[in-house]
Every structure is written in structure tokens, then in C-alpha cells.
Motif scaffolding. Structure first.
Motif, mmCIF file in Angstrom:
data_model
loop_
_atom_site.group_PDB
_atom_site.id
_atom_site.type_symbol
_atom_site.label_atom_id
_atom_site.label_comp_id
_atom_site.label_asym_id
_atom_site.label_seq_id
_atom_site.Cartn_x
_atom_site.Cartn_y
_atom_site.Cartn_z
ATOM 1 N N LEU A 1 0.692 -1.238 0.074
ATOM 2 C CA LEU A 1 -0.186 0.068 0.004
ATOM 3 C C LEU A 1 0.944 1.418 -0.094
ATOM 4 C CD1 LEU A 1 -2.651 -1.139 2.519
ATOM 5 C CD2 LEU A 1 -2.847 -0.646 0.148
ATOM 6 N N ALA A 2 1.982 1.278 0.913
ATOM 7 C CA ALA A 2 2.933 2.500 0.829
ATOM 8 C C ALA A 2 3.491 2.797 -0.468
ATOM 9 C CB ALA A 2 3.628 2.201 1.973
ATOM 10 N N ASP A 3 3.502 1.647 -1.467
ATOM 11 C CA ASP A 3 4.274 1.907 -2.907
ATOM 12 C C ASP A 3 2.978 2.655 -3.667
ATOM 13 O OD1 ASP A 3 6.414 1.060 -2.563
ATOM 14 O OD2 ASP A 3 5.966 -1.009 -3.226
ATOM 15 N N GLU A 4 1.822 2.720 -3.146
ATOM 16 C CA GLU A 4 0.723 3.360 -4.105
ATOM 17 C C GLU A 4 0.742 4.922 -3.839
ATOM 18 O OE1 GLU A 4 -2.859 1.457 -3.410
ATOM 19 O OE2 GLU A 4 -2.051 -0.769 -3.899
ATOM 20 N N PRO A 5 0.673 5.657 -5.081
ATOM 21 C CA PRO A 5 0.779 7.198 -5.008
ATOM 22 C C PRO A 5 -0.209 7.875 -4.119
ATOM 23 C CG PRO A 5 0.591 6.608 -7.191
ATOM 24 C CD PRO A 5 0.493 5.317 -6.468
ATOM 25 N N GLU A 6 -1.487 7.007 -3.941
ATOM 26 C CA GLU A 6 -2.644 7.566 -3.049
ATOM 27 C C GLU A 6 -2.658 7.159 -1.517
ATOM 28 O OE1 GLU A 6 -4.053 3.799 -5.041
ATOM 29 O OE2 GLU A 6 -3.021 5.473 -5.731
ATOM 30 N N PHE A 7 -1.605 6.427 -1.173
ATOM 31 C CA PHE A 7 -1.396 6.121 0.064
ATOM 32 C C PHE A 7 -1.213 7.552 1.181
ATOM 33 C CE2 PHE A 7 1.264 4.778 3.814
ATOM 34 C CZ PHE A 7 0.249 3.579 4.294
ATOM 35 N N HIS A 8 -2.189 7.740 2.093
ATOM 36 C CA HIS A 8 -2.005 8.596 3.043
ATOM 37 C C HIS A 8 -1.923 8.158 4.374
ATOM 38 C CE1 HIS A 8 -3.076 11.012 -0.308
ATOM 39 N NE2 HIS A 8 -4.319 10.396 -0.471
ATOM 40 N N GLY A 9 -1.458 6.972 4.544
ATOM 41 C CA GLY A 9 -1.122 6.518 5.847
ATOM 42 C C GLY A 9 -2.267 5.919 6.566
ATOM 43 N N CYS A 10 -2.038 5.573 7.982
ATOM 44 C CA CYS A 10 -3.236 5.016 8.643
ATOM 45 C C CYS A 10 -4.561 5.928 8.790
ATOM 46 C CB CYS A 10 -2.802 4.506 10.039
ATOM 47 S SG CYS A 10 -3.961 3.852 10.974
ATOM 48 N N PRO A 11 -5.602 5.741 8.494
ATOM 49 C CA PRO A 11 -6.612 6.596 8.796
ATOM 50 C C PRO A 11 -6.927 6.766 10.248
ATOM 51 C CG PRO A 11 -7.486 4.682 7.657
ATOM 52 C CD PRO A 11 -6.100 4.825 7.827
ATOM 53 N N PHE A 12 -6.654 6.054 11.088
ATOM 54 C CA PHE A 12 -7.062 6.073 12.364
ATOM 55 C C PHE A 12 -5.951 6.801 13.317
ATOM 56 C CE2 PHE A 12 -8.025 1.598 11.163
ATOM 57 C CZ PHE A 12 -9.237 1.878 10.945
ATOM 58 N N VAL A 13 -4.796 6.588 12.835
ATOM 59 C CA VAL A 13 -3.691 7.623 13.382
ATOM 60 C C VAL A 13 -3.847 8.990 12.713
ATOM 61 C CG1 VAL A 13 -1.238 8.024 13.256
ATOM 62 C CG2 VAL A 13 -1.941 5.716 13.652
#
Length: 191
Positions: A95-107
Motif C-alpha cells: 500500500l505504501a508503494d501506491e501514490p494515493e497512500f495517505h497513511g493510517c486513517p486512524f492515526v
């Protein structure tokens, strides 16, 4: 699943909130943009949700389980407990390799709100605890002496890795998997 056009206003608002808050943040996503994206009026939004805060919390509650499911392998799989833990980090790496990865939504939610008593922070903490509990169950099955501590350490690695990826705007290049493996080895996790 119903299409966006046919979905009820409540569903459209929850979906739009999950997408916009995750991508752009809670504070920077105004009610106007949220309603426009969902295709509903402000009046409708406030009839369905007392406040924007209520919408934030409910959206996270609605879409949180899907986020957790993205990372946790099916418990009926034939993977060993250690492999199940490592699969969570393999998935994070993907997931971290995907451009739209924005981290953990909970954090992201808890960090942005900075209020542990905010309804959305409570929901975020609950979902994050589900991941920690998953790690603890798998660590117990792997014969670890202190599964609770290992579970917390693995959660810290997960959260830190997600944050690092966002901060640097890059993938993790195996770093989270390497760190999780080192922790499992240090705790003598079987499998």
C-alpha cells in the motif's frame, strides 16, 4: 454495493467523508465541499448528522472495518501465526508503494483532532486496538512469552512505518517487514 448515484444521501455522505478526510484531512475539508462531493445539500447533511464531528466519527466507524480487513489476512487461511503477522507488514509495504497512500486513517484522525475524547478519536482508537489485538492473538499462537508487549511493539512499527512513508512520500522498501521480522525473532515467535 449500490452505485454512488443510487446510494442514499447518508451513504453518499459517509463515503465522501471517508475519501475526503483520508485524502485531504478533516480540518481542510469544509462542509461545502463534503456536501458537493456527496451530492447533498447542507440542510440534508445536518438533518442526518448533528455536526461535522458526528459525521467524522460515523464515517470512520463505517469504513474502519474495511481498512482493518485490507491488512489482516483471513483467519481461516492456512498461514502460520508468524506468517499472518508478517503478511500485515507485506500488505503495508504494498500500500505504501501506491501514490494515493495517505497513511493510517486512524492515526491520522487522532493526530489531527488532538483530543482523545473526541468521538472520532474514540472510534480510531477502537479500530487501532483491533490491529493490536490481532497481533496479540497471533503472537500467543506463535508461542511468544509476552504477546501483549510484542503486539504493542508491532503496532508501533506499523504506525511509524505508515507515517514514515507519508512524510517521505516514498514506499518503505522492506523496512517495516525487516523491523517486524527482527521483533518476531527477538521474541522467539515460532513458525
Amino acid at each position: 454495493m449500490t452505485s454512488t448515484a443510487k446510494a442514499l444521501p447518508r451513504e453518499r455522505l459517509l463515503r465522501a467523508a471517508a475519501e475526503l478526510f483520508g485524502r485531504e484531512g478533516i480540518a481542510t475539508t469544509g462542509v461545502e465541499k463534503l456536501c458537493q462531493t456527496a451530492g447533498v445539500s447542507k440542510r440534508t447533511m445536518y438533518q442526518l448528522f448533528e455536526t461535522k464531528d458526528a459525521l467524522v466519527a460515523e464515517s470512520l466507524a463505517e469504513y474502519g472495518p474495511a481498512t482493518i480487513a485490507t491488512h489482516i489476512p483471513d483467519d481461516t487461511s492456512e498461514m502460520a501465526p508468524r506468517e499472518r503477522i508478517l503478511r500485515v507488514f507485506e500488505r503495508l509495504e504494498e500500500l505504501a508503494d501506491e501514490p494515493e497512500f495517505h497513511g493510517c486513517p486512524f492515526v491520522n484522525t487522532a493526530t489531527e483532532l488532538r483530543d482523545p475524547s473526541h468521538p472520532a478519536s474514540v472510534v480510531a482508537r477502537h479500530h487501532k486496538q483491533l490491529l493490536t489485538d490481532y497481533f496479540a492473538r497471533q503472537a500467543t499462537l506463535a508461542g511468544v512469552d509476552d504477546p501483549e508487549t510484542l503486539a504493542k511493539q508491532l503496532t508501533v512499527v506499523f504506525d511509524g512505518s505508515a507515517a514514515r512513508s507519508v512524510m517521505h512520500g516514498t514506499g518503505l522498501d522492506g523496512l517495516s517487514l525487516l523491523t517486524a521480522t527482527a521483533l518476531l525473532d527477538a521474541h522467539h515467535a515460532a513458525g
